[in-house]
Design a protein around this motif. Structure first.
Motif, PDB file in Angstrom:
ATOM      1  N   VAL A 108      52.626  36.589  56.911  1.00 43.23           N
ATOM      2  CA  VAL A 108      53.102  35.652  57.921  1.00 43.23           C
ATOM      3  C   VAL A 108      52.003  34.605  58.052  1.00 43.23           C
ATOM      4  O   VAL A 108      51.020  34.796  58.772  1.00 43.23           O
ATOM      5  N   GLU A 109      52.166  33.511  57.319  1.00 41.45           N
ATOM      6  CA  GLU A 109      51.124  32.482  57.212  1.00 41.45           C
ATOM      7  C   GLU A 109      50.615  31.984  58.564  1.00 41.45           C
ATOM      8  O   GLU A 109      49.414  31.832  58.757  1.00 41.45           O
ATOM      9  N   GLU A 110      51.538  31.729  59.504  1.00 45.95           N
ATOM     10  CA  GLU A 110      51.111  31.156  60.784  1.00 45.95           C
ATOM     11  C   GLU A 110      50.244  32.120  61.594  1.00 45.95           C
ATOM     12  O   GLU A 110      49.560  31.709  62.527  1.00 45.95           O
ATOM     13  N   ALA A 111      50.246  33.403  61.241  1.00 45.58           N
ATOM     14  CA  ALA A 111      49.475  34.390  61.998  1.00 45.58           C
ATOM     15  C   ALA A 111      48.099  34.672  61.401  1.00 45.58           C
ATOM     16  O   ALA A 111      47.323  35.421  61.989  1.00 45.58           O
ATOM     17  N   LEU A 112      47.760  34.081  60.276  1.00 44.47           N
ATOM     18  CA  LEU A 112      46.504  34.427  59.612  1.00 44.47           C
ATOM     19  C   LEU A 112      45.268  34.073  60.440  1.00 44.47           C
ATOM     20  O   LEU A 112      44.294  34.834  60.455  1.00 44.47           O
ATOM     21  N   LEU A 169      35.317  37.450  76.640  1.00 46.93           N
ATOM     22  CA  LEU A 169      36.268  36.630  77.395  1.00 46.93           C
ATOM     23  C   LEU A 169      36.597  35.336  76.660  1.00 46.93           C
ATOM     24  O   LEU A 169      37.759  34.906  76.626  1.00 46.93           O
ATOM     25  N   SER A 170      35.607  34.734  76.044  1.00 43.98           N
ATOM     26  CA  SER A 170      35.835  33.526  75.259  1.00 43.98           C
ATOM     27  C   SER A 170      36.743  33.821  74.063  1.00 43.98           C
ATOM     28  O   SER A 170      37.657  33.047  73.756  1.00 43.98           O
ATOM     29  N   ALA A 171      36.496  34.941  73.404  1.00 46.74           N
ATOM     30  CA  ALA A 171      37.335  35.333  72.261  1.00 46.74           C
ATOM     31  C   ALA A 171      38.771  35.573  72.711  1.00 46.74           C
ATOM     32  O   ALA A 171      39.726  35.185  72.016  1.00 46.74           O
ATOM     33  N   LEU A 172      38.948  36.188  73.858  1.00 42.70           N
ATOM     34  CA  LEU A 172      40.297  36.424  74.380  1.00 42.70           C
ATOM     35  C   LEU A 172      40.998  35.114  74.720  1.00 42.70           C
ATOM     36  O   LEU A 172      42.203  34.976  74.482  1.00 42.70           O
ATOM     37  N   ASP A 173      40.257  34.156  75.240  1.00 42.44           N
ATOM     38  CA  ASP A 173      40.837  32.830  75.490  1.00 42.44           C
ATOM     39  C   ASP A 173      41.307  32.192  74.188  1.00 42.44           C
ATOM     40  O   ASP A 173      42.375  31.583  74.136  1.00 42.44           O
ATOM     41  N   GLU A 174      40.508  32.340  73.129  1.00 40.34           N
ATOM     42  CA  GLU A 174      40.887  31.789  71.823  1.00 40.34           C
ATOM     43  C   GLU A 174      42.122  32.488  71.265  1.00 40.34           C
ATOM     44  O   GLU A 174      43.006  31.835  70.705  1.00 40.34           O
ATOM     45  N   ILE A 175      42.182  33.801  71.424  1.00 41.31           N
ATOM     46  CA  ILE A 175      43.341  34.570  70.949  1.00 41.31           C
ATOM     47  C   ILE A 175      44.595  34.126  71.689  1.00 41.31           C
ATOM     48  O   ILE A 175      45.630  33.863  71.071  1.00 41.31           O
ATOM     49  N   GLU A 176      44.494  34.004  73.000  1.00 44.67           N
ATOM     50  CA  GLU A 176      45.637  33.555  73.795  1.00 44.67           C
ATOM     51  C   GLU A 176      46.066  32.147  73.392  1.00 44.67           C
ATOM     52  O   GLU A 176      47.264  31.879  73.218  1.00 44.67           O
ATOM     53  N   ALA A 177      45.120  31.250  73.224  1.00 46.46           N
ATOM     54  CA  ALA A 177      45.441  29.870  72.827  1.00 46.46           C
ATOM     55  C   ALA A 177      46.111  29.844  71.456  1.00 46.46           C
ATOM     56  O   ALA A 177      47.073  29.088  71.247  1.00 46.46           O
ATOM     57  N   GLU A 178      45.639  30.664  70.538  1.00 40.39           N
ATOM     58  CA  GLU A 178      46.238  30.698  69.197  1.00 40.39           C
ATOM     59  C   GLU A 178      47.649  31.263  69.264  1.00 40.39           C
ATOM     60  O   GLU A 178      48.556  30.754  68.597  1.00 40.39           O
ATOM     61  N   MET A 179      47.855  32.295  70.070  1.00 39.79           N
ATOM     62  CA  MET A 179      49.204  32.841  70.217  1.00 39.79           C
ATOM     63  C   MET A 179      50.159  31.786  70.776  1.00 39.79           C
ATOM     64  O   MET A 179      51.301  31.682  70.331  1.00 39.79           O
ATOM     65  N   LYS A 180      49.687  30.995  71.717  1.00 40.26           N
ATOM     66  CA  LYS A 180      50.515  29.921  72.270  1.00 40.26           C
ATOM     67  C   LYS A 180      50.787  28.860  71.211  1.00 40.26           C
ATOM     68  O   LYS A 180      51.912  28.380  71.085  1.00 40.26           O
ATOM     69  N   GLU A 234      53.454  41.218  69.253  1.00 39.19           N
ATOM     70  CA  GLU A 234      53.058  40.062  70.050  1.00 39.19           C
ATOM     71  C   GLU A 234      53.104  40.369  71.539  1.00 39.19           C
ATOM     72  O   GLU A 234      52.198  40.004  72.295  1.00 39.19           O
ATOM     73  N   LEU A 235      54.173  41.045  71.979  1.00 44.80           N
ATOM     74  CA  LEU A 235      54.264  41.406  73.397  1.00 44.80           C
ATOM     75  C   LEU A 235      53.197  42.420  73.771  1.00 44.80           C
ATOM     76  O   LEU A 235      52.652  42.373  74.876  1.00 44.80           O
ATOM     77  N   TRP A 236      52.881  43.341  72.864  1.00 43.00           N
ATOM     78  CA  TRP A 236      51.806  44.293  73.139  1.00 43.00           C
ATOM     79  C   TRP A 236      50.473  43.554  73.303  1.00 43.00           C
ATOM     80  O   TRP A 236      49.715  43.841  74.226  1.00 43.00           O
ATOM     81  N   ILE A 278      50.992  29.102  67.996  1.00 44.39           N
ATOM     82  CA  ILE A 278      51.916  29.505  66.934  1.00 44.39           C
ATOM     83  C   ILE A 278      53.241  30.052  67.464  1.00 44.39           C
ATOM     84  O   ILE A 278      54.076  30.519  66.699  1.00 44.39           O
ATOM     85  N   GLY A 279      53.420  29.987  68.788  1.00 45.02           N
ATOM     86  CA  GLY A 279      54.702  30.391  69.374  1.00 45.02           C
ATOM     87  C   GLY A 279      54.864  31.887  69.568  1.00 45.02           C
ATOM     88  O   GLY A 279      55.991  32.371  69.700  1.00 45.02           O
ATOM     89  N   PHE A 280      53.767  32.635  69.617  1.00 42.04           N
ATOM     90  CA  PHE A 280      53.833  34.086  69.802  1.00 42.04           C
ATOM     91  C   PHE A 280      53.682  34.483  71.267  1.00 42.04           C
ATOM     92  O   PHE A 280      53.709  35.650  71.601  1.00 42.04           O
ATOM     93  N   TRP A 281      53.485  33.528  72.160  1.00 37.04           N
ATOM     94  CA  TRP A 281      53.249  33.785  73.584  1.00 37.04           C
ATOM     95  C   TRP A 281      54.534  33.518  74.354  1.00 37.04           C
ATOM     96  O   TRP A 281      55.188  32.500  74.150  1.00 37.04           O
ATOM     97  N   LYS A 282      54.899  34.439  75.231  1.00 36.07           N
ATOM     98  CA  LYS A 282      56.093  34.270  76.074  1.00 36.07           C
ATOM     99  C   LYS A 282      55.650  33.828  77.465  1.00 36.07           C
ATOM    100  O   LYS A 282      54.783  34.453  78.072  1.00 36.07           O
ATOM    101  N   GLU A 283      56.250  32.761  77.966  1.00 34.20           N
ATOM    102  CA  GLU A 283      55.915  32.281  79.307  1.00 34.20           C
ATOM    103  C   GLU A 283      56.324  33.285  80.375  1.00 34.20           C
ATOM    104  O   GLU A 283      55.649  33.434  81.376  1.00 34.20           O
TER     105      GLU A 283
END
Length: 113
Positions: free
Chosen positions: A93-97, A18-29, A53-55, A31-36
């Protein structure tokens, strides 16, 4: 989620996932990969999704959170490899590394390595 899952005590693995998923979500936000307001994505696999990203946002993260809540994990996880192919294969894609790294770490948590 069943009533049993609701009262189930989280394991250390569940908490780490769950902590890792929170980090993944925060990183997606970050770098602009998260849709509100993402579209409703109902697909069998990530190849069928409008974008990787949507998947991640609409399929992978909710399913992974459910697995952590129930303690029922798949035998393997290759989301890090999928991300590497998406963001660091033919071109980088540098921002996604960092996201790729977080997803590889997630795979290790799930399989226990």
């Amino acid at each position: 989620m069943s009533i049993t899952d609701f009262f189930r005590k989280q394991s250390e693995k569940d908490k780490n996932v769950l902590s890792a998923l929170d980090e993944i979500e925060a990183e997606m936000k970050r770098i602009g990969f998260w849709k509100e307001k993402p579209p409703d994505v109902k697909v069998g696999n990530y190849f069928e999704a409008p974008s990787f990203e949507l998947w991640l946002q609409c399929v992978f993260i909710p399913n992974a959170r459910k697995a952590a809540q129930t303690g029922e994990y798949p035998g393997s996880s290759q989301v890090g490899l999928m991300a590497m192919r998406e963001y660091d294969y033919h071109s980088c894609v540098e921002e996604a590394l960092n996201l790729v790294s977080l997803l590889h770490d997630f795979d290790k948590l799930v399989v226990g390595n």
